[in-house]
Design an enzyme around this catalytic site. Structure first.
Site, PDB file in Angstrom:
ATOM      1  CB  CYS A 178      -0.913   0.011   1.218  1.00  0.00           C
ATOM      2  SG  CYS A 178      -2.048  -1.375   1.301  1.00  0.00           S
TER       3      CYS A 178
HETATM    4  C1  BEZ Z   1       0.495  -4.577   1.872  1.00  0.00           C
HETATM    5  O1  BEZ Z   1       0.101  -3.484   1.505  1.00  0.00           O
HETATM    6  O2  BEZ Z   1       1.672  -4.894   1.813  1.00  0.00           O
HETATM    7  C2  BEZ Z   1      -0.491  -5.576   2.387  1.00  0.00           C
HETATM    8  C3  BEZ Z   1      -1.610  -5.164   3.083  1.00  0.00           C
HETATM    9  C4  BEZ Z   1      -2.491  -6.118   3.599  1.00  0.00           C
HETATM   10  C5  BEZ Z   1      -2.252  -7.450   3.391  1.00  0.00           C
HETATM   11  C6  BEZ Z   1      -1.121  -7.853   2.655  1.00  0.00           C
HETATM   12  C7  BEZ Z   1      -0.248  -6.917   2.147  1.00  0.00           C
END
Ligand code: BEZ
Length: 212
Positions: free
Chosen positions: A45
């Site tokens: 994210c």
């Molecule tokens: C991420 O943004 O890395 C992420 C967020 C939630 C679950 C898995 C990855």
């Protein structure tokens, strides 16, 4: 209830990092991209939001407003934005909705319980100036989105809203387009006096009409 192509994008009022926003009023006459991310302070994210911030001028050029969302609250988004600015090189320059009560997430069916029953998936909704949903995409949490693809689709959506054409596989702005299947040859002569190439009666190829 799922939000489908052609539906009116559900309207809502929500707290964001740039104050309270009423979605339809905030969009005004612009196009919009509403996208969700699963959780604040997560790696994928962080890269996504940094990238969108970096290419925001490309959205501006196309008269598109972008707005992010997660189920974390606004004060968490604000703290996380410091990390995004530090690590991704561009401060987040668009509003992010805090949705701890999942009001907007539920309205847009962004929580898919068989994937995760509390976090949003990576949803993207493109909304036209008529407030209709033009595109929906859903990615899993483990896969960061390709926002260049979203710009490419917006180019196609804006072109096909203006001309009775469609865009072929992997089309990019400036490349040849296809005359829409519902357009007869007689109508096409009126619409495209510059002419086209008939590969098959159903496959008529045309230079992009708004390019020299
Ligand atoms: C991420 O943004 O890395 C992420 C967020 C939630 C679950 C898995 C990855």
């Amino acid at each position: 209830m799922a939000v489908r192509l052609g539906d009116t994008a559900p309207d809502f009022t929500a707290e964001t990092t740039q104050g309270t926003i009423s979605f339809h009023d905030w969009l005004g006459d612009s196009w919009g991209v509403l996208f969700s991310h699963p959780k604040d302070f997560t790696p994928v994210c962080t890269t996504e939001l940094g990238y969108v911030a970096r290419i925001k001028p490309e959205f501006d050029k196309r008269n598109v407003k972008v707005i992010g969302l997660s189920v974390d609250p606004v004060d968490s988004h604000v703290k996380w934005e410091e990390d995004i600015a530090e690590t991704q090189g561009t401060p987040v320059n668009f509003p992010m909705i805090g949705d701890p009560d999942r009001k907007v997430s539920d309205l847009y069916d962004m929580i898919h319980p068989n994937a995760n029953d509390t976090l949003t998936v990576r949803s993207v909704f493109v909304v036209g100036p008529d407030k209709k949903v033009k595109l929906t995409i859903t990615y899993p949490a483990s896969t960061g989105r390709n926002f260049d693809e979203i710009l490419r689709v917006i180019d196609s959506l804006q072109l096909t809203a203006q001309f009775k054409v469609a865009t072929p596989a992997n089309w990019k702005d400036g490349q040849d387009v296809i005359i829409g299947a519902a357009v007869s040859d007689d109508e096409a002569k009126q619409l495209f006096p510059q002419g086209w190439k008939t590969v098959k009666p159903y496959l008529r190829v045309l230079s992009q009409p708004n390019k020299k």
